[in-house]
Design a protein around this motif. Structure first.
Motif, mmCIF file in Angstrom:
data_model
loop_
_atom_site.group_PDB
_atom_site.id
_atom_site.type_symbol
_atom_site.label_atom_id
_atom_site.label_comp_id
_atom_site.label_asym_id
_atom_site.label_seq_id
_atom_site.Cartn_x
_atom_site.Cartn_y
_atom_site.Cartn_z
ATOM 1 N N LEU A 152 0.794 -1.223 0.000
ATOM 2 C CA LEU A 152 0.000 0.000 0.000
ATOM 3 C C LEU A 152 0.830 1.279 0.000
ATOM 4 C CD1 LEU A 152 -2.587 -1.257 2.642
ATOM 5 C CD2 LEU A 152 -2.708 -1.441 0.144
ATOM 6 N N GLY A 153 2.124 1.161 0.140
ATOM 7 C CA GLY A 153 2.982 2.340 0.226
ATOM 8 C C GLY A 153 3.514 2.783 -1.131
ATOM 9 N N THR A 154 4.610 3.523 -1.089
ATOM 10 C CA THR A 154 5.180 4.087 -2.311
ATOM 11 C C THR A 154 6.127 3.138 -3.026
ATOM 12 O OG1 THR A 154 7.050 5.076 -1.119
ATOM 13 C CG2 THR A 154 5.048 6.420 -1.363
ATOM 14 N N LYS A 155 6.637 2.121 -2.342
ATOM 15 C CA LYS A 155 7.597 1.191 -2.945
ATOM 16 C C LYS A 155 6.855 0.099 -3.684
ATOM 17 C CE LYS A 155 10.809 3.628 -1.414
ATOM 18 N NZ LYS A 155 11.261 4.613 -2.370
ATOM 19 N N HIS A 156 7.469 -0.416 -4.743
ATOM 20 C CA HIS A 156 6.809 -1.412 -5.573
ATOM 21 C C HIS A 156 7.200 -2.849 -5.238
ATOM 22 C CE1 HIS A 156 10.616 -0.848 -7.703
ATOM 23 N NE2 HIS A 156 10.429 -2.065 -8.179
ATOM 24 N N SER A 157 8.132 -3.019 -4.289
ATOM 25 C CA SER A 157 8.534 -4.382 -3.951
ATOM 26 C C SER A 157 9.080 -4.441 -2.530
ATOM 27 C CB SER A 157 9.597 -4.882 -4.927
ATOM 28 O OG SER A 157 10.793 -4.139 -4.777
ATOM 29 N N LEU A 158 9.174 -5.670 -2.031
ATOM 30 C CA LEU A 158 9.783 -5.941 -0.738
ATOM 31 C C LEU A 158 11.144 -6.585 -0.957
ATOM 32 C CD1 LEU A 158 6.701 -7.640 0.986
ATOM 33 C CD2 LEU A 158 7.630 -5.376 1.511
ATOM 34 N N ASN A 159 12.018 -6.503 0.031
ATOM 35 C CA ASN A 159 13.260 -7.257 -0.009
ATOM 36 C C ASN A 159 12.909 -8.726 -0.178
ATOM 37 O OD1 ASN A 159 15.061 -9.084 1.798
ATOM 38 N ND2 ASN A 159 16.386 -7.413 1.124
ATOM 39 N N VAL A 160 13.692 -9.477 -0.958
ATOM 40 C CA VAL A 160 13.351 -10.858 -1.274
ATOM 41 C C VAL A 160 13.259 -11.742 -0.029
ATOM 42 C CG1 VAL A 160 15.711 -11.639 -1.795
ATOM 43 C CG2 VAL A 160 13.763 -12.743 -2.897
ATOM 44 N N SER A 161 14.086 -11.499 0.982
ATOM 45 C CA SER A 161 13.985 -12.340 2.179
ATOM 46 C C SER A 161 12.753 -11.977 3.008
ATOM 47 C CB SER A 161 15.260 -12.264 3.025
ATOM 48 O OG SER A 161 15.435 -10.992 3.585
#
Length: 179
Positions: A152-161
């Motif tokens: 829901l935030g401004t970033k399009h991905s999470l760290n893979v771990s």
């Protein structure tokens, strides 16, 4: 009064017992994940939730290595793992063992993980891709389903771990993990 538990109070099993303990029907494939810290973190999460194994593919670094061990804290000794250079060979081998192949990737056909029904009678292999490029393009046609985590935030991905932790937990709790 609440107190933190000491390590000896946690009742954790040793590596030998872990190896003999029934696992949940879940495999994690790391497709050219480049960070040793991410690799180690996936092993540690895999240990926490009793996954069957980790399959390291492409440029994914392999244990033993000091940097992997830093994050894994010994989980490379408990969680089974194999190396397979070609991710599609890894996928084909798991399909022969009746695993449903789930790509964790934002694609034109991905669905939210919250909308996916995890069937406790099935076996699943989750593919996590490279930190920059995601899952290899050549693997995409061989993947049964694509899931993504709602963000829901401004970033399009999470760290893979971190992504791996969220997804492994979601599958583990639906595949019958019990404490």
């Amino acid at each position: 009064m609440t107190k933190k538990l000491k390590l000896e109070e946690l009742g954790r099993i040793d590596v030998e017992t872990f190896k003999k303990t029934a696992k949940i029907p879940l495999v994690v494939i790391l497709d050219s994940v480049r960070s040793m810290h991410n690799v180690g973190a996936i092993f540690r999460t895999g240990d926490a939730f009793l996954i069957e194994k980790v399959v390291l593919c492409g440029i994914t670094p392999q244990p033993p290595h000091r940097e992997i061990h830093k994050a894994a804290l010994g989980a490379t000794e408990s969680v089974d793992w194999i190396y397979e250079q070609d991710v599609n060979v890894a996928i084909d081998n798991l399909k022969k063992e009746n695993f449903e192949i789930i790509g964790i990737e934002q694609t034109s056909s991905s669905q939210l993980i919250t909308d996916f029904e995890i069937n406790s009678e099935k076996k699943y292999a989750l593919i996590l891709g490279n930190e920059v490029d995601g899952i290899s393009d050549e693997a995409l046609p061989n993947i049964d389903t694509f899931l993504e985590i709602p963000q829901l935030g401004t970033k399009h991905s999470l760290n893979v771990s971190v992504c791996g932790g969220v997804v492994i937990w979601e599958f583990a709790k639906n595949l019958g993990i019990k404490k």
